[in-house]
Each structure stands twice: as structure tokens, then as C-alpha cells.
Design a protein around this motif. Structure first.
Motif, mmCIF file in Angstrom:
data_model
loop_
_atom_site.group_PDB
_atom_site.id
_atom_site.type_symbol
_atom_site.label_atom_id
_atom_site.label_comp_id
_atom_site.label_asym_id
_atom_site.label_seq_id
_atom_site.Cartn_x
_atom_site.Cartn_y
_atom_site.Cartn_z
ATOM 1 N N ARG A 139 2.736 7.937 -6.684
ATOM 2 C CA ARG A 139 1.045 9.318 -6.978
ATOM 3 C C ARG A 139 2.537 10.207 -6.186
ATOM 4 O O ARG A 139 2.045 12.235 -7.087
ATOM 5 C CB ARG A 139 0.268 9.011 -6.136
ATOM 6 N N GLN A 140 3.920 9.929 -5.832
ATOM 7 C CA GLN A 140 4.515 11.315 -5.477
ATOM 8 C C GLN A 140 6.121 11.723 -6.364
ATOM 9 O O GLN A 140 6.853 12.457 -5.988
ATOM 10 C CB GLN A 140 5.404 10.786 -3.462
ATOM 11 N N SER A 200 0.906 -0.684 -0.005
ATOM 12 C CA SER A 200 0.089 0.756 -0.114
ATOM 13 C C SER A 200 1.071 0.953 0.106
ATOM 14 O O SER A 200 0.053 2.195 -0.911
ATOM 15 C CB SER A 200 -1.020 -0.088 1.917
ATOM 16 N N ARG A 218 1.959 1.660 -3.323
ATOM 17 C CA ARG A 218 1.160 2.141 -4.760
ATOM 18 C C ARG A 218 1.190 3.836 -3.652
ATOM 19 O O ARG A 218 0.125 5.100 -5.201
ATOM 20 C CB ARG A 218 -0.259 1.836 -3.971
ATOM 21 N N HIS A 219 1.264 4.548 -2.957
ATOM 22 C CA HIS A 219 1.290 6.096 -2.676
ATOM 23 C C HIS A 219 2.216 6.740 -2.782
ATOM 24 O O HIS A 219 2.410 7.989 -3.500
ATOM 25 C CB HIS A 219 0.712 6.249 -0.960
#
Length: 492
Positions: free
Chosen positions: A308-309, A301, A304-305
Motif C-alpha cells: 500500500r506504500q 503481514s 501486505r502493508h
């Protein structure tokens, strides 16, 4: 140092020195501290010889001097009275200074002294192991456990309770396993403690993992890689995208290698993010995230985040399951450089492990750019090294072809105070670098076994872990027994 507590020396910025001229030389920082100088003169019964010095130098000298004290633990154990061991058991500052033992309860002095000795001897772990008649404190130094101290059984509960208080654990719960964390200070060094307790038949057993936050990070050139492996690994770290794996069992130095690789990356031009469990060192210019499974922040998880960075380089502490493996490979295929670790015996087995996790062979072949396998062997102590030669029996144990071998040299340590009479001091890595070329990619696509992949890599010039170990034996860095200890389960 025996008569002046460290908190007094720090508070007033002074340090008394040794002298044989009948006077007491005292280095201090503030001329207005004449009352403290008079106090020392009365305490030691000598006239003071005052000397001024800059505050930062005096503070550094105080920290260094008090860190050099040894033998304190044995004295505390000998003087320990179980009747008063529980005084102020739960007193705890936010960051305990192990050098400040004045006005402390005996059990607190004892625990602080044990931790201080563990850090001073560069231990990675401290074990408190209860037996029927006694409690043994063991230290893991250079990967090997040693019995360091024996405590009386009567103080077992107080010692365990004190450590659990430091880790903010439930001291009333003795039937369940618990985990805790603490931070201690030794002069200017900050050490993180990861504490684990489990119930046993003779009481609770504790293991403390010590992480020195202020320790200097190794560079890639200091890890022990051969010139060929170092050049190849640096080229991989400099690529734009792909998955680089570092493999080996627990405690083989994988995280140290990844930190060394990240330290060479220019973080001003690249966006570098990490997912770690735990965060062992703080890297400047790099965003590091702590994994927390209880709160739902897993490697999968979190990855996954992180995507996005807008990352350029991602370091994933470990690939443990199918979901994390899928996310790491997808990240590598979509233009990111991903560095991660796997628990496998050798480099070729890392490929088959990914296939076992359910990854399609064509995805593994197109995403993985290199696999580095490693182990840590103990270095022969430089202070007591003795040159020698390697005998035929050792060559046979190493799997050397006796008909085609060249003469090999060997060294060993006699044992001295610097290495605690072990003959070893410090550790160094042995490595094998699996290059993913077209032949290896074809084997991956065919779901070939690890043996076939390994044989292909060796025929293409890969030096195995055992071969790298033999090179370090021949140069006097380590011994035959050390190489065999860490490569015993490998195919030769």
C-alpha cells in the motif's frame, strides 16, 4: 595510551606521541589547555613539545590509536581477582565505549576487552561456553570458530551477568532461554550486539552476534562474481518486475548480496522498501522495516502493508512460509520487483522449495526471473601465499573427469601474524546463476525435480557452485579444502 585514559584524551583534545629526543610531543587542539600539558609533563617527567592540529584530525587519530591496542584481554584475565569482580556490575551507559576502560570494575573491563578483541578481529560471533572447570570464549572469524580465551570458572557468573545487563535481560532468570540487544561504541564505530542465552549443565551459555553498523557495504563487483554472473545479475536487478531469489545456508552472505544490489539502485527514481529481521545496515534513501513477530509484524503481514506504500522495489528478508511466498509472488506478478532469500542448497532447489510451500507451478514459472545460489569460502592470505599445483587426489575429491581435465594450479597460506597463523584472511563468494528461460519454465510447469532443472541449466551454460569454486582455486584465491567444505552436500 597505557597511562592516558581515552576519555581524558577526548575531553581535552590531545594525543601524546612517541619520541627519543628527551621531549614529549603532544598534538592538541586548544592553546588554552596549557594546564593539561603541564599535567602531562609532570606525569611523564619530560618537557612538552606542543603541536596544534585541527580538532577533527586529532579526534580521528585518538580513535585510531586506541583501537590498535592488542593483548589487553590476556592482561585483564591474568590480573582478574574474583573477589572484586562484581563491583559496579550493573553500571551501564546507553552506549558503552569499549575503548574507555578507566575506573571500571574488573569484570566490566574484561567483557569490554573481549568485545573489543572480537570487533578488532572482525568476528561475526562471540561464544561464552561454560565447562566443568573453566569458561572458554570462542570467536567465529571468516565463518570458522576458534578458541580465543580461557576464563577462570570463578568469574563465570559475573561475566554472564554483565553481558545480560548490557542486553537488558533478566539476570535472575537462569533456567530459561533469553534474547537481548545492546549497542557499543569503539571510537567512531557503532556495533550492534544480538545476545542469546540458554541454560546448560555447566551454567548459562551465551552467543553474541556482532553487527558493525559503520562497516562499509560491499558493491556487487567486490563479491567475487564472474563477469558473466555479474552482468546477468545486474540485468535482473534492473528489470521492472519479477521475483529474484538468493539462496544458500545461514551465513553464506545472502544479505550482503541483497544490500549490494539495493545500493546500486537509484533510490531517487525508485521507491524502495525492505522488510528485514534484523536490519543489519542502514541504506540511504531506502525505507527499512524491522520484523517483529511478537507484535504481529511478520514478513507476510508487513508485505501486505508495504504494497500500500506504492513501492517499485521490495526486499523481503526471507521467504519462510506459504503466506509469505504467496504475497511475494503476487507482488512480483503485479508489477513490482521483489528480492528475497531462501535456505536451499543450490539454485534449482529454490524452485522446488516454492512448490513444496504450496505455490502453483504456473505462478512460480511466471514470477521467478532468476535464482542466485552462493557460498562463502576463505581467501588465501596474501601475505603468506605459497603457489603450488593440485594433485590427482584433489581432482578426484572435486569430481573432475581425469580424462578431460586441464592442468589446475593451487595456492595455500603458510600462516603469519596477519592471518593468525591460519593461512586465510577474509572471504569471497562462489556463485551459480540459474536463468529462468523457456525450457526451465516448462520443467517448472511439469513439477520437474531439482536434478532435472539443474541438468537443463548446466546444459544451457550454467556454471555450478563447484565449478565456480574450482575457477577460484585455479586463480589462487582459495583452496581445495575450502571449496569442498562449503559444497560437500551438493550434487556434482
Amino acid at each position: 595510551m597505557e597511562r592516558i585514559p581515552i576519555h581524558f584524551a577526548r575531553q581535552h583534545g590531545l594525543l601524546a606521541l612517541a619520541s627519543d629526543n628527551g621531549k614529549l610531543p603532544v598534538v592538541f587542539t586548544d592553546p588554552r589547555k596549557w594546564q593539561q600539558l603541564d599535567m602531562l609533563a609532570r606525569l611523564f617527567g619530560k618537557p612538552i613539545e606542543p603541536m596544534l592540529a585541527p580538532p577533527e584530525q586529532v579526534e580521528a587519530a585518538i580513535n585510531f590509536a586506541y583501537q590498535q591496542r592488542t593483548g589487553q584481554t590476556e592482561q585483564i584475565i591474568d590480573r582478574l581477582d574474583p573477589a572484586d569482580a562484581t563491583d559496579d556490575l550493573e553500571s551501564l551507559t546507553s552506549r558503552e565505549d569499549l575503548l574507555d576502560g578507566s575506573n571500571r570494575a574488573p569484570v566490566i573491563k574484561l567483557v569490554n576487552a573481549l568485545l573489543f578483541e572480537a570487533v578488532k578481529q572482525e568476528s561475526s560471533d562471540l561464544h561464552v561456553q561454560p565447562y566443568e572447570q573453566q569458561v572458554v570464549v570462542r570467536l567465529r572469524i571468516d565463518g570458522v570458530l576458534f578458541d580465543a580465551y580461557t576464563l577462570p570458572k570463578s568469574v563465570q557468573e559475573e561475566v554472564v551477568s554483565r553481558i545480560k545487563v548490557m542486553g537488558r535481560m533478566n539476570i535472575a532468570e537462569k533456567r530459561l532461554a533469553q534474547d537481548g540487544r545492546a549497542t557499543v561504541q569503539i571510537g567512531d564505530r557503532i556495533v550492534d550486539l544480538r545476545i542469546s542465552s540458554i541454560p546448560t549443565s555447566f551454567g548459562e551459555r551465551l552467543v553474541i552476534r556482532l553487527l558493525d553498523k559503520t562497516a562499509r557495504l560491499c558493491t556487487l563487483g567486490e563479491l567475487g562474481m564472474s563477469d558473466e554472473v555479474l552482468t546477468h545479475f545486474r540485468q535482473l536487478v534492473g528489470t521492472e518486475h519479477g521475483l529474484i531469489l538468493v539462496t544458500g545456508p545461514t551465513g553464506s552472505g545472502k544479505s550482503t548480496t541483497l544490500y549490494a544490489a539495493l545500493a546500486e539502485i537509484n533510490a531517487k527514481e525508485k521507491n524502495v522498501l525492505t522488510l528485514e529481521d534484523p536490519i543489519e545496515y542502514q541504506l540511504p534513501g531506502i525505507s527499512q522495516t524491522q520484523i517483529n513477530n511478537l507484535k504481529g509484524m511478520t514478513f507476510a503481514s508487513g508485505l501486505r502493508h508495504v504494497l500500500r506504500q506504492d513501492p517499485d522495489i521490495i526486499m523481503v528478508g526471507e521467504i519462510r512460509d506459504h503466506e509469505t511466498a504467496v504475497m511475494a509472488i503476487q507482488s512480483a506478478l503485479t508489477g513490482h520487483l521483489v528480492l528475497s532469500t531462501l535456505h536451499t542448497n543450490d539454485a534449482a532447489s529454490a524452485i522446488t522449495r516454492l512448490l513444496d510451500l504450496g505455490i502453483e507451478p504456473y505462478l512460480v514459472a511466471s514470477s521467478v526471473v532468476g535464482v542466485l545460489a552462493q557460498r562463502l569460502v576463505r581467501r588465501v592470505c596474501a601475505n603468506c601465499v605459497t603457489p603450488g599445483s593440485i594433485d590427482v587426489d584433489d581432482l578426484v575429491r572435486l569430481g573432475v573427469d581425469l580424462n578431460n581435465h586441464i592442468d589446475m594450479q593451487s595456492s595455500s597460506g603458510r600462516g603469519c601474524p596477519a592471518c593468525r597463523q591460519t593461512g586465510f584472511r577474509g572471504r569471497i563468494g562462489i556463485f551459480e546463476m540459474l536463468a529462468i528461460d523457456e525450457q526451465v519454465r516448462a520443467l517448472i510447469t511439469e513439477r520437474a525435480t531439482a536434478d532435472r532443472i539443474r541438468n537443463q541449466a548446466v546444459s544451457a551454460g550454467m556454471r555450478s557452485l563447484r565449478d565456480d569454486g574450482m575457477q577460484k582455486i585455479n586463480t589462487g584465491i582459495t583452496t581445495v579444502d575450502e571449496v569442498l567444505r562449503v559444497t560437500a552436500r551438493l550434487s556434482v
